[in-house]
Design an enzyme around this catalytic site. Structure first.
Site, short mmCIF file in Angstrom:
data_model
loop_
_atom_site.label_atom_id
_atom_site.label_comp_id
_atom_site.label_asym_id
_atom_site.label_seq_id
_atom_site.Cartn_x
_atom_site.Cartn_y
_atom_site.Cartn_z
N GLU A 171 -26.71 -39.42 -22.55
CA GLU A 171 -28.12 -39.38 -23.40
C GLU A 171 -27.66 -38.81 -24.91
O GLU A 171 -26.76 -38.11 -25.02
CB GLU A 171 -29.30 -38.54 -22.84
CG GLU A 171 -30.28 -38.12 -23.78
CD GLU A 171 -31.30 -36.96 -23.02
OE1 GLU A 171 -32.28 -36.88 -23.39
OE2 GLU A 171 -30.84 -36.33 -22.07
N LEU A 198 -28.83 -37.06 -28.00
CA LEU A 198 -29.85 -36.07 -28.74
C LEU A 198 -29.66 -35.94 -30.02
O LEU A 198 -28.29 -35.65 -30.37
CB LEU A 198 -29.66 -34.73 -27.91
CG LEU A 198 -29.78 -34.80 -26.42
CD1 LEU A 198 -29.25 -33.59 -25.53
CD2 LEU A 198 -31.26 -35.30 -25.90
N ASP A 242 -17.06 -22.97 -22.03
CA ASP A 242 -16.46 -23.16 -23.19
C ASP A 242 -17.52 -23.07 -24.58
O ASP A 242 -17.72 -23.93 -25.35
CB ASP A 242 -15.97 -24.48 -23.32
CG ASP A 242 -14.90 -24.84 -24.71
OD1 ASP A 242 -14.60 -23.83 -25.16
OD2 ASP A 242 -14.54 -25.82 -24.86
P1 ADP Z 1 -15.23 -32.94 -27.85
O1 ADP Z 1 -15.34 -33.44 -26.32
O2 ADP Z 1 -14.26 -34.08 -28.60
O3 ADP Z 1 -14.97 -31.86 -28.20
P2 ADP Z 1 -18.26 -32.91 -28.21
O4 ADP Z 1 -18.68 -33.09 -26.82
O5 ADP Z 1 -18.14 -31.53 -28.78
O6 ADP Z 1 -16.62 -33.67 -28.26
O7 ADP Z 1 -18.81 -33.79 -29.34
C1 ADP Z 1 -18.61 -33.88 -30.59
C2 ADP Z 1 -19.75 -33.56 -31.63
O8 ADP Z 1 -20.73 -34.61 -31.14
C3 ADP Z 1 -20.62 -32.33 -31.27
O9 ADP Z 1 -19.89 -31.42 -32.11
C4 ADP Z 1 -22.15 -32.79 -31.37
O10 ADP Z 1 -22.26 -32.66 -32.69
C5 ADP Z 1 -22.13 -34.16 -31.35
N1 ADP Z 1 -22.68 -34.34 -29.85
C6 ADP Z 1 -22.03 -33.97 -28.49
N2 ADP Z 1 -22.87 -34.45 -27.46
C7 ADP Z 1 -23.93 -34.97 -27.82
C8 ADP Z 1 -25.01 -35.75 -27.57
N3 ADP Z 1 -25.29 -35.94 -26.42
N4 ADP Z 1 -25.84 -36.50 -28.48
C9 ADP Z 1 -25.61 -36.35 -29.81
N5 ADP Z 1 -24.50 -35.79 -30.42
C10 ADP Z 1 -23.78 -35.13 -29.62
#
Ligand code: ADP
Length: 317
Positions: A111, A113, A213
């Site tokens: 999803e 967000l 984390d």
């Molecule tokens: P990684 O696994 O490379 O560390 P993240 O899961 O932290 O990546 O996601 C990278 C960035 O994308 C996050 O810092 C956040 O700003 C954005 N993000 C993460 N999950 C979502 C989501 N479900 N919807 C929108 N933006 C997201």
């Protein structure tokens, strides 16, 4: 003769398009809804993976992360971690949709967000405390996962200190030795593995549901302030480890800590254990990035050993 430059980019484009078509098909199969791609936008912010926003002609949106082929297990664990946190109904996480590996890349879709708001810090503290109140019988989880890009083992264990010694701090120290960080780091680390029970005298440790984390980059707010946590390294363990991690790079306000403390007060001695627990993450950063994390790891090890020495001397007097 080699390929002409424009031919090369055409081949790459075709491969990339095929790859995205497979991901979109997987999303369609899982959601039972057609998805006609309007836009695929690269998103900044990920430390480990590439991140994208997929938007369809009719306005559906999915957040997709990709990595090289062979990382499907990492995304499977992320998907299962998100589902388990969601099952607590304590705090909002993105709903995972699907994950896989098409031989070119591994991926996870979830999803999307819109997290451009400011998280309500009081609510975040309260909701994290509620999540930590959900517990398991033992420490660990039924699958292993990753912390950053590093393997994180979660074998179920009855004793918390055994768990931390073998599967957290001890594991990172062994990895550091393999990465060439011997000497003082290892001798201080080994001393701490032996002496760490002094930090836990009289404490009962609930195997709490953890994010695993929880640095500032893994928590955010929807436009209306609803807190969201994401990108977990999920397991069941001491809730103080999550709280400790929030201090590593900052991003959480005094309102958050007050609210957590009101909802689920911390035990005495957290201030010392905070540094102790964060050594795991700093040595992990050393293992991933090297550089200044070496000096920081040594300083933290010395600080905690000095505190233990103080506790032991105080208890004798
Ligand atoms: P990684 O696994 O490379 O560390 P993240 O899961 O932290 O990546 O996601 C990278 C960035 O994308 C996050 O810092 C956040 O700003 C954005 N993000 C993460 N999950 C979502 C989501 N479900 N919807 C929108 N933006 C997201």
């Amino acid at each position: 003769m080699g390929l002409q430059p424009d031919r090369v980019s055409l081949v790459n484009k075709e491969t990339i398009m095929k790859h995205w078509q497979l991901i979109i098909q997987h999303i369609e199969q899982t959601t039972s809804q057609a998805f006609s791609l309007k836009q695929q936008r690269s998103m900044a912010g990920g430390s480990i993976n590439q991140a994208f926003l997929l938007t369809s002609e009719d306005g559906q949106q999915y957040f997709v992360k990709t990595n090289q082929s062979g990382r499907q297990d990492m995304f499977e664990a992320e998907s299962k971690g998100l589902l388990e946190i969601a099952s607590s109904r304590a705090i909002k996480v993105p709903r995972p949709v699907c994950f896989g590996d098409d031989g070119v890349q591994s991926y996870i879709a979830m999803e999307f967000l819109d997290m451009t708001g400011q998280a309500d810090q009081a609510l975040l503290g309260e909701q994290l405390a509620a999540m930590h109140n959900v517990s398991a019988e033992r420490y660990g989880w039924h699958i292993n996962n990753t912390i950053g890009a590093t393997h994180q083992s979660n074998s179920w264990t009855d004793d918390w200190l055994d768990f931390w010694c073998e599967q957290r701090l001890g594991y990172q120290l062994q990895l550091a030795a393999k990465n060439g960080y011997g000497g003082e780091l290892q001798s201080l680390g080994e001393k701490l593995l032996v002496e760490m029970p002094s930090l836990f005298v009289g404490r009962e440790i609930l195997p709490s549901m953890l994010h695993g984390d929880l640095w500032g980059g893994n928590a955010a707010g929807l436009k209306d302030g609803t807190p969201v946590i994401y990108d977990p390294a999920f397991y069941y363990g001491d809730r103080e480890t999550d709280l400790a991690m929030t201090y590593v790079f900052g991003g959480f306000t005094p309102t958050f800590y007050n609210s957590y403390q009101n909802a689920f007060p911390l035990d005495d001695g957290f201030a010392i254990r905070k540094t102790f627990y964060n050594i795991y993450h700093i040595i992990n950063h050393l293992n991933m990035f090297g550089g200044g994390y070496h000096g920081q790891s040594i300083n933290m090890l010395k600080q905690v050993l000095a505190e233990i020495n103080y506790i032991n001397v105080r208890d004798i007097l």
